[in-house]
Design a protein around this motif. Structure first.
Motif, mmCIF file in Angstrom:
data_model
loop_
_atom_site.group_PDB
_atom_site.id
_atom_site.type_symbol
_atom_site.label_atom_id
_atom_site.label_comp_id
_atom_site.label_asym_id
_atom_site.label_seq_id
_atom_site.Cartn_x
_atom_site.Cartn_y
_atom_site.Cartn_z
ATOM 1 N N LEU A 122 39.900 32.405 39.123
ATOM 2 C CA LEU A 122 41.020 31.555 39.511
ATOM 3 C C LEU A 122 41.449 31.930 40.918
ATOM 4 N N ASP A 123 42.052 30.975 41.602
ATOM 5 C CA ASP A 123 42.508 31.233 42.969
ATOM 6 C C ASP A 123 43.889 31.858 42.999
ATOM 7 N N LEU A 124 44.747 31.460 42.055
ATOM 8 C CA LEU A 124 46.110 31.995 42.029
ATOM 9 C C LEU A 124 46.587 32.044 40.578
ATOM 10 N N TYR A 125 47.121 33.187 40.181
ATOM 11 C CA TYR A 125 47.679 33.361 38.841
ATOM 12 C C TYR A 125 49.118 33.810 39.000
ATOM 13 N N LEU A 126 50.028 33.145 38.287
ATOM 14 C CA LEU A 126 51.462 33.387 38.444
ATOM 15 C C LEU A 126 52.119 33.792 37.133
ATOM 16 N N ILE A 127 53.170 34.594 37.229
ATOM 17 C CA ILE A 127 54.079 34.829 36.102
ATOM 18 C C ILE A 127 55.055 33.658 36.076
ATOM 19 N N LEU A 142 48.586 41.437 36.153
ATOM 20 C CA LEU A 142 48.117 40.591 37.250
ATOM 21 C C LEU A 142 47.460 41.424 38.344
ATOM 22 N N VAL A 143 48.029 42.577 38.639
ATOM 23 C CA VAL A 143 47.433 43.465 39.637
ATOM 24 C C VAL A 143 46.048 43.910 39.175
ATOM 25 N N ARG A 144 45.914 44.211 37.905
ATOM 26 C CA ARG A 144 44.603 44.590 37.355
ATOM 27 C C ARG A 144 43.595 43.450 37.546
ATOM 28 N N LEU A 145 44.000 42.228 37.206
ATOM 29 C CA LEU A 145 43.115 41.071 37.360
ATOM 30 C C LEU A 145 42.727 40.872 38.822
ATOM 31 N N TYR A 146 43.687 41.068 39.699
ATOM 32 C CA TYR A 146 43.444 40.908 41.138
ATOM 33 C C TYR A 146 42.473 41.966 41.658
ATOM 34 N N ALA A 153 44.318 35.640 44.278
ATOM 35 C CA ALA A 153 45.688 35.944 44.710
ATOM 36 C C ALA A 153 46.589 35.902 43.487
ATOM 37 N N ILE A 154 47.679 36.652 43.533
ATOM 38 C CA ILE A 154 48.625 36.693 42.416
ATOM 39 C C ILE A 154 50.042 36.510 42.940
ATOM 40 N N GLY A 155 50.893 36.003 42.065
ATOM 41 C CA GLY A 155 52.271 35.770 42.470
ATOM 42 C C GLY A 155 53.147 35.515 41.267
ATOM 43 N N PRO A 175 54.016 40.368 45.344
ATOM 44 C CA PRO A 175 53.628 38.989 45.041
ATOM 45 C C PRO A 175 53.309 38.223 46.319
ATOM 46 N N MET A 176 52.247 37.456 46.279
ATOM 47 C CA MET A 176 51.807 36.708 47.449
ATOM 48 C C MET A 176 52.434 35.316 47.514
#
Length: 294
Positions: A122-127, A142-146, A153-155, A175-176
């Protein structure tokens, strides 16, 4: 290894002279994210969301935003495959829902979303929301996935400065992106300033406000006549000139096309100020980002 998509970027200064759907902002980690995308909240899974995504890609959109809670990830993924458009030219976002937050449960939720979308990454995963007592563990996931390269990117979404400060104090990854409700009735200036200070890209959901009365406000309709544009196009341009990534939702082909036609004009500063002056701290929904009990 993170996958890099070959988007054309704006300058590092974030200039507002966005000229087309292929223009991007550069996130803090160097990943390029389109300024305008399609939101698919409330789009029914199956043919409805597939038609919307296919139309968006046809008209030049490169960013599609969904979420586990929207229950349409499968349709989004099918539309992407059926479009036969190169995967590395698309920017796909989804989000972990509140009930799935926590470290292990977020990792599992990510894998479920990825499988529904049938994408390798995925390009971006968000909470999706800052669930008290859980969003820090969710962020760790999310940091682990990144760091594992499963997402570029995560945010976060719907997070306020206090939430962001908490995350930043407990993690070596900031968070980006912060995706929040943002429109002329809810300009969230303190949050926008905070995100700019910390190099967090603000992204607008519900940019046209729910209910339609913003589109008929005299300030907006007068400017629409002045620029020869629709009220929706005036508002979307206002977003872009504030360096806010914007994802208007629609399942209507003609509206999807209309929302993309915002790159051939620029609002004067005085008109930008008029629109910003409509702020009333008014939300489209009753959801409180400080009281996430849903």
């Amino acid at each position: 290894m993170l996958v890099e998509a070959p988007f054309e970027a704006l300058s590092s200064e974030g200039e507002t002279s966005v000229t087309g759907l292929s223009d991007t902002t550069t996130l803090a980690n160097g990943v390029k994210m389109p300024w305008l995308g399609l939101g698919v909240w409330m789009a029914k899974d199956g043919e409805e969301v597939k038609r919307a995504v296919r139309a968006a890609i046809e008209f030049g959109y490169r960013s599609i935003d969904t979420a586990a809670a929207y229950a349409n990830e499968e349709g989004v993924g099918q539309a992407i495959r059926e479009s036969a458009f190169p995967r590395d030219q698309l920017f796909i976002t989804t989000k972990v829902w509140n009930a799935n937050q926590g470290y292990e449960s977020t990792l599992a939720a990510f894998e479920e979303s990825r499988k529904k979308l049938q994408l390798d990454y995925l390009d971006l995963y968000l909470i999706h929301w800052a669930v008290p007592g859980r969003y820090l563990d969710t962020w760790r996931a999310l940091v682990r996935l990144y760091k594992d390269g499963r997402v570029r990117a995560i945010g976060v979404s719907n997070h306020q400065p206090e939430h962001l400060e908490d995350i930043m104090a407990h993690s070596d990854v900031t968070p980006m992106v912060n995706q929040v409700e943002f429109h002329p009735y809810l300009t969230q200036r303190p949050l926008l300033d905070f995100c700019r200070k910390h190099n967090i890209q603000l992204e607008a959901w519900s940019p046209l406000f729910r209910g339609g009365d913003l589109l008929t406000h005299p300030v907006i309709t007068t400017l629409a006549e002045k620029y020869g544009k629709t009220p929706a196009q005036i508002i979307l341009r206002w977003d872009l000139q504030q360096q806010v990534v914007t994802i208007p939702k629609s399942v209507h082909r003609e509206r999807i096309k209309e929302n993309a036609e915002v790159f051939d004009f620029e609002l004067a500063e005085v008109d930008m100020d008029q629109i910003s002056g409509l702020n009333a701290n008014r939300r489209s929904f009753d959801y409180d980002p400080y009281n996430v009990n849903f």
